[in-house]
Design an enzyme around this catalytic site. Structure first.
Site, PDB file in Angstrom:
ATOM      1  N   CYS A   1       0.817  -1.217   0.000  1.00  0.00           N
ATOM      2  CA  CYS A   1       0.000   0.000   0.000  1.00  0.00           C
ATOM      3  C   CYS A   1       0.850   1.266   0.000  1.00  0.00           C
ATOM      4  CB  CYS A   1      -0.964  -0.002   1.180  1.00  0.00           C
ATOM      5  SG  CYS A   1      -0.161   0.269   2.746  1.00  0.00           S
TER       6      CYS A   1
ATOM      7  N   CYS B   1       0.711   3.806   1.977  1.00  0.00           N
ATOM      8  CA  CYS B   1       1.182   4.288   3.280  1.00  0.00           C
ATOM      9  C   CYS B   1       2.411   3.508   3.750  1.00  0.00           C
ATOM     10  CB  CYS B   1       0.074   4.300   4.320  1.00  0.00           C
ATOM     11  SG  CYS B   1      -0.684   2.735   4.705  1.00  0.00           S
TER      12      CYS B   1
END
Length: 136
Positions: free
Chosen positions: A46, A48
């Protein structure tokens, strides 16, 4: 499961900075038995993880105090190893990315995805360095 050619460069961001790649259940179990302080990162594909977790964790190691042992599993790739690491992180629910600090096998500090997502690498690093100052 994610393809290997996608995952390997993301794993390398940590392994090239001293983290042990824990890809089996046995490796995780053995790693968690180490004495001292142990940091385990549940890595992820992802945004993040790329924008916050990996750079924040790596930067956190620039201070005077740091964990004795550094390890990482990859969610969606090292499935059984990740499940084993997450079991040690209970009562926190599965989260990726996430970062757990253990002292002599006991969980003492946890960063879940909601502590990472939307936070800068510097904020993540500072959070971890505070934990290192307390436990390492």
């Amino acid at each position: 499961m994610y393809p290997e050619d996608l995952v390997m460069p993301m794993k390398a961001e940590l392994t090239q900075n001293g983290f042990t790649d824990l890809s089996t259940v046995e490796a995780v179990e053995e790693f968690l038995q180490k004495k001292g302080t142990t940091l385990i990162v549940v890595n992820s594909v992802c945004g993040c993880a790329a924008g916050g977790a990996r750079p924040g964790v790596v930067h956190s190691l620039t201070g005077d105090k740091k964990p004795d042992n550094l390890g990482t599993v990859f969610a969606g790739f090292d499935i059984d190893a990740t499940n084993t690491a997450r079991a040690a992180m209970m009562p926190f629910p599965p989260s990726s990315p996430s970062v757990a600090l253990f002292k002599d096998g006991e969980l003492v500090h946890m960063l879940e995805r909601h502590h990472i997502e939307g936070h800068s690498p510097q904020m993540i690093s500072e959070n971890l360095q505070q934990a290192y100052n307390e436990y390492c």
